[in-house]
Design a protein around this motif. Structure first.
Motif, PDB file in Angstrom:
ATOM      1  N   HIS A 246       5.433   5.049   1.748  1.00 34.35           N
ATOM      2  CA  HIS A 246       4.983   6.399   2.074  1.00 34.35           C
ATOM      3  C   HIS A 246       5.171   7.379   0.914  1.00 34.35           C
ATOM      4  O   HIS A 246       6.262   7.458   0.348  1.00 34.35           O
ATOM      5  CB  HIS A 246       5.745   6.920   3.300  1.00 34.35           C
ATOM      6  N   VAL A 247       4.106   8.119   0.605  1.00 34.38           N
ATOM      7  CA  VAL A 247       4.186   9.169  -0.414  1.00 34.38           C
ATOM      8  C   VAL A 247       3.528  10.433   0.153  1.00 34.38           C
ATOM      9  O   VAL A 247       2.318  10.482   0.312  1.00 34.38           O
ATOM     10  CB  VAL A 247       3.507   8.739  -1.735  1.00 34.38           C
TER      11      VAL A 247
ATOM     12  N   THR B 156      -3.487   8.463  -3.327  1.00 35.52           N
ATOM     13  CA  THR B 156      -3.426   7.487  -2.243  1.00 35.52           C
ATOM     14  C   THR B 156      -4.825   7.234  -1.685  1.00 35.52           C
ATOM     15  O   THR B 156      -5.687   8.115  -1.755  1.00 35.52           O
ATOM     16  CB  THR B 156      -2.513   7.994  -1.109  1.00 35.52           C
ATOM     17  N   PRO B 157      -5.052   6.016  -1.155  1.00 37.26           N
ATOM     18  CA  PRO B 157      -4.117   4.900  -1.116  1.00 37.26           C
ATOM     19  C   PRO B 157      -3.989   4.221  -2.474  1.00 37.26           C
ATOM     20  O   PRO B 157      -4.951   4.134  -3.237  1.00 37.26           O
ATOM     21  CB  PRO B 157      -4.758   3.947  -0.099  1.00 37.26           C
ATOM     22  N   GLY B 158      -2.787   3.718  -2.747  1.00 32.79           N
ATOM     23  CA  GLY B 158      -2.541   2.944  -3.955  1.00 32.79           C
ATOM     24  C   GLY B 158      -2.189   1.523  -3.562  1.00 32.79           C
ATOM     25  O   GLY B 158      -1.270   1.312  -2.775  1.00 32.79           O
TER      26      GLY B 158
ATOM     27  N   GLU C 149       0.831  -1.198   0.000  1.00 31.36           N
ATOM     28  CA  GLU C 149       0.000   0.000   0.000  1.00 31.36           C
ATOM     29  C   GLU C 149       0.869   1.252   0.000  1.00 31.36           C
ATOM     30  O   GLU C 149       1.743   1.410   0.846  1.00 31.36           O
ATOM     31  CB  GLU C 149      -0.918   0.032   1.222  1.00 31.36           C
ATOM     32  N   PHE C 150       0.612   2.136  -0.943  1.00 30.42           N
ATOM     33  CA  PHE C 150       1.230   3.453  -0.944  1.00 30.42           C
ATOM     34  C   PHE C 150       0.289   4.390  -0.194  1.00 30.42           C
ATOM     35  O   PHE C 150      -0.860   4.568  -0.603  1.00 30.42           O
ATOM     36  CB  PHE C 150       1.482   3.934  -2.370  1.00 30.42           C
ATOM     37  N   ILE C 151       0.780   4.956   0.902  1.00 29.20           N
ATOM     38  CA  ILE C 151      -0.073   5.706   1.819  1.00 29.20           C
ATOM     39  C   ILE C 151       0.501   7.092   2.082  1.00 29.20           C
ATOM     40  O   ILE C 151       1.718   7.263   2.168  1.00 29.20           O
ATOM     41  CB  ILE C 151      -0.230   4.927   3.155  1.00 29.20           C
TER      42      ILE C 151
ATOM     43  N   ILE D 167       9.129   7.375  -2.833  1.00 29.02           N
ATOM     44  CA  ILE D 167       8.677   8.386  -3.790  1.00 29.02           C
ATOM     45  C   ILE D 167       9.073   8.005  -5.216  1.00 29.02           C
ATOM     46  O   ILE D 167       8.275   8.099  -6.150  1.00 29.02           O
ATOM     47  CB  ILE D 167       9.247   9.767  -3.414  1.00 29.02           C
ATOM     48  N   ASP D 168      10.311   7.540  -5.377  1.00 26.58           N
ATOM     49  CA  ASP D 168      10.786   7.143  -6.702  1.00 26.58           C
ATOM     50  C   ASP D 168      10.011   5.947  -7.231  1.00 26.58           C
ATOM     51  O   ASP D 168       9.634   5.892  -8.418  1.00 26.58           O
ATOM     52  CB  ASP D 168      12.282   6.822  -6.653  1.00 26.58           C
ATOM     53  N   ASP D 169       9.768   4.962  -6.365  1.00 26.06           N
ATOM     54  CA  ASP D 169       9.032   3.773  -6.799  1.00 26.06           C
ATOM     55  C   ASP D 169       7.582   4.113  -7.138  1.00 26.06           C
ATOM     56  O   ASP D 169       7.007   3.554  -8.083  1.00 26.06           O
ATOM     57  CB  ASP D 169       9.079   2.691  -5.719  1.00 26.06           C
TER      58      ASP D 169
END
Length: 247
Positions: free
Chosen positions: A123-124, A213-215, A90-92, A202-204
């Motif tokens: 984390h983003v 988000t969430p992704g 999860e990108f949060i 962030i790069d990924d």
């Protein structure tokens, strides 16, 4: 990744701005109360519809962008059995309202399937001031308090991120009961490894085309469209696949 290009999945400010267009001083105060009440009810209904049906304005990550290298999450906080058959990445953004809404449901999926699902957090910081909170979360890992800190922050998000803007002093108040050594925490927030982990996430996210988000990615697969039902369906599909006898 530009924070200005990453919009919220839900934007309560739009409804607020529409209420403010009504002329002041020319209506019965009770009329204003009724309008405000109706707008609040509408927001609740729309939030529930978004959560369960996925009528989001933001695109989901594209299926052809799921790079295994970008999804490798060995540096990330992980909950659940490392050998679990289903891996949710999860990108949060900790200041994201939808992230706070989804978290209890995602955690319940793990509880309902012990040993079968694990969750990794990336984390983003899309929201204004969210980098401070991400640094704090990453630093809490040095005291083995990441998940406690995350849950305390998500539960009190409305208090420390009014109008989607992070207030650092209110963040500190929100985690007062977690049991962190605050002096050590603030020193660790500036540690090189914290900055490098943040930058990798962030790069990924950029490689994976995560713009909101969430992704979610489930065993490397993104959602076809955003919503809780879609997430649950993809998780169930992967659980069934893992349980099917191999030929």
């Amino acid at each position: 990744m530009s924070r200005k290009t990453a919009r919220n999945r839900m934007n309560p400010q739009q409804a607020d701005s529409q209420r403010q267009t009504a002329p002041e001083g020319k209506r019965d105060p009770r009329w204003g109360f009724l309008i405000g009440t109706a707008a609040t009810v509408l927001l609740v209904v729309l939030a529930g519809k978004l959560l369960f049906t996925g009528k989001a304005t933001q695109p989901s990550p594209s299926a052809d962008s799921a790079s295994p290298a970008a999804l490798a999450s060995g540096h990330s906080p992980t909950l659940g059995d490392p050998a679990a058959a289903v891996h949710i990445v999860e990108f949060i953004d900790p200041a994201c309202e939808t992230c706070a809404l989804f978290y209890p449901y995602v955690k319940q999926m793990l509880a309902d399937n012990p040993g079968r699902i694990r969750l990794s957090m990336r984390h983003v910081p899309f929201h204004q001031g969210a980098e401070f909170v991400v640094r704090l979360l990453e630093a809490s890992r040095a005291q083995d308090r990441y998940w406690q800190t995350l849950e305390a922050l998500l539960a009190t998000q409305a208090q420390w991120a009014p109008n989607h803007t992070v207030q650092p002093d209110l963040v500190r108040a929100a985690i007062a009961g977690v049991g962190l050594d605050i002096e050590r925490l603030e020193a660790d927030m500036n540690a090189p490894e914290v900055g490098s982990r943040m930058q990798r996430d962030i790069d990924d996210a950029r490689v994976l085309k995560v713009t909101a988000t969430p992704g979610f990615f489930v065993n490397g697969r993104p959602l076809s469209s955003f919503g809780l039902q879609q997430l649950q369906g993809l998780v169930n599909e992967e659980l069934r696949s893992a349980a099917a006898p191999s030929n």
